[in-house]
Design a protein around this motif. Sequence first.
Motif, short mmCIF file in Angstrom:
data_model
loop_
_atom_site.label_atom_id
_atom_site.label_comp_id
_atom_site.label_asym_id
_atom_site.label_seq_id
_atom_site.Cartn_x
_atom_site.Cartn_y
_atom_site.Cartn_z
N GLY A 100 70.92 54.53 8.15
CA GLY A 100 72.08 55.36 8.42
C GLY A 100 73.05 55.80 7.29
O GLY A 100 73.14 54.98 6.42
N VAL A 101 73.65 56.89 7.67
CA VAL A 101 74.58 57.38 6.57
C VAL A 101 75.85 57.70 7.39
O VAL A 101 76.70 56.87 6.87
N ALA A 102 75.94 58.05 8.46
CA ALA A 102 77.24 58.37 8.87
C ALA A 102 77.04 58.84 10.39
O ALA A 102 75.88 59.36 10.97
N ALA A 103 77.96 58.50 11.41
CA ALA A 103 77.87 58.77 12.75
C ALA A 103 79.21 59.34 13.44
O ALA A 103 80.33 58.93 12.93
N GLY A 154 74.64 61.57 14.49
CA GLY A 154 74.58 60.92 13.29
C GLY A 154 73.73 61.65 12.22
O GLY A 154 72.74 62.66 12.68
N TRP A 155 73.80 61.24 11.01
CA TRP A 155 73.02 61.54 9.89
C TRP A 155 72.39 60.20 9.24
O TRP A 155 72.97 59.27 9.12
N LEU A 156 71.18 60.24 9.14
CA LEU A 156 70.08 59.30 8.75
C LEU A 156 69.19 59.69 7.48
O LEU A 156 69.14 61.06 7.48
N TYR A 202 68.23 63.59 7.83
CA TYR A 202 67.90 63.82 9.26
C TYR A 202 69.23 63.72 9.99
O TYR A 202 69.93 62.94 9.97
N CYS A 203 69.34 64.87 10.91
CA CYS A 203 70.36 64.76 11.91
C CYS A 203 69.81 64.33 13.25
O CYS A 203 68.64 64.59 13.61
N ALA A 204 70.61 63.34 14.13
CA ALA A 204 70.03 62.76 15.01
C ALA A 204 71.17 62.90 16.29
O ALA A 204 72.22 62.86 16.01
N ALA A 205 70.73 62.88 17.60
CA ALA A 205 71.77 62.99 18.69
C ALA A 205 71.08 61.81 19.76
O ALA A 205 70.14 61.84 20.09
N ASP A 206 72.22 61.59 20.58
CA ASP A 206 72.03 60.73 21.68
C ASP A 206 73.02 61.49 22.81
O ASP A 206 74.12 61.32 22.86
N ALA A 207 72.24 62.18 23.76
CA ALA A 207 72.98 62.94 24.74
C ALA A 207 73.47 62.01 25.70
O ALA A 207 74.19 62.39 26.67
N ASN A 208 72.86 60.79 25.92
CA ASN A 208 73.23 59.75 26.91
C ASN A 208 74.03 58.62 26.82
O ASN A 208 74.24 57.93 27.48
N PHE A 209 74.67 58.91 25.45
CA PHE A 209 75.47 57.91 25.07
C PHE A 209 76.77 57.80 25.84
O PHE A 209 77.47 59.13 26.05
N ARG A 210 77.06 56.73 26.48
CA ARG A 210 78.36 56.59 27.48
C ARG A 210 79.05 55.35 26.95
O ARG A 210 80.04 54.89 28.04
N GLN A 270 70.61 54.06 19.58
CA GLN A 270 69.27 54.68 19.41
C GLN A 270 68.99 56.07 19.60
O GLN A 270 69.07 56.58 20.87
N PHE A 271 69.25 56.83 18.79
CA PHE A 271 69.01 58.34 18.65
C PHE A 271 67.88 58.62 19.25
O PHE A 271 66.69 58.26 18.88
N GLY A 272 67.88 59.60 20.17
CA GLY A 272 66.68 60.29 21.07
C GLY A 272 66.30 61.50 20.58
O GLY A 272 65.04 61.99 20.79
N SER A 273 67.08 62.15 19.95
CA SER A 273 66.69 63.69 19.62
C SER A 273 66.92 63.57 17.77
O SER A 273 67.70 63.18 17.41
#
Length: 125
Positions: free
Chosen positions: A46-49, A34-36, A94-102, A112-115
């Motif tokens: 938040g902007v978009a995801a 996402g972008w925040l 900011y760019c954000a990512a959640d690699a554990n999203f399932r 909740q973005f972790g990166s």
Amino acid sequence: VQLVESGGGLVQPGRSLRLSCAASGSTYSSLCMGWLRQAPGKEREGVAAIYTGGGSAYYYNTVKGRFTISHADAANTLYLQMSSLKPEDSAMYYCAADANFRADPDYCYATQFGSWGQGTQVTVS
């Protein structure tokens, strides 16, 4: 996941700008990304995801119809195409990512973005 944003700058109202976010280091092929943004003295918003493995993109009302989020799998890069920019769009993006999203991909925006990347400044004036 390491994230590096680029593409920010100074732009006049009504013009367009494209942000990029290069992602690396993930062991998963699909990410919730996402972008925040955060303006001085204001809370981060938040902007978009989007879920890179498929699913609908989500846009917050403040940017709906003007911004487009997309992801290029080959380059592992997230984009934010911003059009019809307004002075109130000025912020650190900011760019954000959640690699554990399932969960359901359509609810990626609520994770909740972790990166996080370091941010790129956008000024509309």
